[in-house]
Design an enzyme around this catalytic site. Sequence first.
Site, PDB file in Angstrom:
ATOM      1  N   HIS A 306       6.036   7.687   0.420  1.00 23.19           N
ATOM      2  CA  HIS A 306       5.753   6.324   0.732  1.00 23.19           C
ATOM      3  C   HIS A 306       6.773   6.240   2.103  1.00 23.19           C
ATOM      4  O   HIS A 306       7.844   6.824   2.065  1.00 23.19           O
ATOM      5  CB  HIS A 306       6.202   5.249  -0.110  1.00 23.19           C
ATOM      6  CG  HIS A 306       5.738   4.041   0.066  1.00 23.19           C
ATOM      7  ND1 HIS A 306       6.513   3.167   1.148  1.00 23.19           N
ATOM      8  CD2 HIS A 306       4.807   3.208  -0.235  1.00 23.19           C
ATOM      9  CE1 HIS A 306       5.891   1.941   1.129  1.00 23.19           C
ATOM     10  NE2 HIS A 306       4.740   2.074   0.447  1.00 23.19           N
ATOM     11  N   ASP A 363       0.150   3.371  -5.912  1.00 19.70           N
ATOM     12  CA  ASP A 363      -1.244   3.787  -6.581  1.00 19.70           C
ATOM     13  C   ASP A 363      -1.305   5.129  -7.493  1.00 19.70           C
ATOM     14  O   ASP A 363      -2.623   5.294  -7.905  1.00 19.70           O
ATOM     15  CB  ASP A 363      -1.994   4.304  -5.356  1.00 19.70           C
ATOM     16  CG  ASP A 363      -2.300   3.220  -4.190  1.00 19.70           C
ATOM     17  OD1 ASP A 363      -2.556   2.331  -4.827  1.00 19.70           O
ATOM     18  OD2 ASP A 363      -1.913   3.376  -2.935  1.00 19.70           O
TER      19      ASP A 363
END
Length: 429
Positions: A306, A363
Amino acid sequence: MSSPAKLRYGDKEFELPVVVGTENETALDISKLRAESGLITLDEGYVNTGAVASSITFLDGEAGILRYRGYPVEVVADQCDFLETSYLLIYGTLPTQKQLEEFRCSIQHHTMLHEDMKSFYNGVPRDAHPMAILSSVVGALSTFYQDSLNPHDSRQVEISIHRLLAKLPTIAAYSFKKSVGQPFIYPRNNLPYCENFLHMMFAVPCEDYEVDPDFVRALELLLIVHADHEQNCSTSTVRMVGSSNANLFASISAGICALWGPLHGGANEACVNMLEQIIADGGDVKKYVAMAKDKKSGFRLMGFGHRVYKNYDPRAKLIKHQCDRLLAKLSLKDPLFDVAQELEQVALSDPYFIEKKLYPNVDFYSGVIYRAIGIPVQMFTVLFAMGRLPGWIAHWVEMQRSETTRICRPRQVYVGEKLRPFVSVKDRG
Ligand code: ACO
């Protein structure tokens, strides 16, 4: 107020004011830099660039903290449903009982689409990606509600907010029905938000459909943890488009397009595809971890890493927990969940992932829950969009109301050809 930073360039020195946020993040204010020095800053991907001062969401990627309007996401997920979370994000405070009831009631009574909008669905191929449909139909709302497009009219903005929140699940469910060739199921205004969505997705006119309360709870959680994430790619897109005074529908439609990409919201779909590929390939998790470490392979572990989190994504923790609960409750054994957990374990003990601080993101496990609910893979990112909608709206409203907002217009460092003589086509070699 901290003392200004000093920038020395050539024989000149420039002062840059220092801005400190409520959680002590510190920024150099360069808004006058070019006017005073002729210099601009270069920061591809905006890795170090604060585009705005915002009071909606606080995110500390190093510590793994996410708060909506000051409340930890874990508390919001535990105490609120999605509509209450939406209210909090958009209006900035937790609603009173009366405010919440009025808000729910208004959202519940704007759920239907204009009948003429159905013709949009007739015009797209049956295998069209639902994200393409979603962005098109949301953009098309501005053709049906021309009386409420003025971003400076608070009454018009308010009605557009309610219409969007109410109609997005209907638009999304219709895109699924189109793909499977089933008749559209009208919204039922006596059902709460998530139940109504599941009803529109899975009911058929020829038999009764009972919404499973466990699915509702899981869906509420997924929508809440996706509800805002400060200046991510799609939210920044919404703000950028809105900064030109484009209407709310147009701005959100652009955000949906930005979310679609596999490096952003599309990662949940890409992640499930990757897990399926690993299983089909014999389930050798280590092979895929090795591939992800090899730059030449061009392969990345989807759902890992991320831009901001350099710690376990707090949303991934909540989702993994929900995954565990839901699969146990349904007595479901999903090989995808097993492979995902094994992959996480192998990656998190590998020096490559440790050094680069790559952890599972939001996710990584969400797809396993969507599968358990019966949501097809192509709809995963659509669900993400439904969750992110209140965040996009909150940022659009914050931007419109701010006195310091200016049209977003970055600069560049030009590295192309210098002035050169034009050669007419007959004289070119
Ligand atoms: N697998 C393997 N290596 C990775 C991964 C991954 N998933 N993610 C990052 N890396 C490596 C990069 O190769 C890079 O290595 P290097 O420093 O040796 O060049 C380093 O880690 C940093 O990665 P960047 O791509 O520079 O980080 P950036 O902040 O630009 O990208 C992103 C973040 C796009 C999320 C990236 O981690 C990625 O591609 N992840 C997979 C896609 C994904 O899951 N996206 C969803 C993000 S969450 C969301 O948007 C909702």
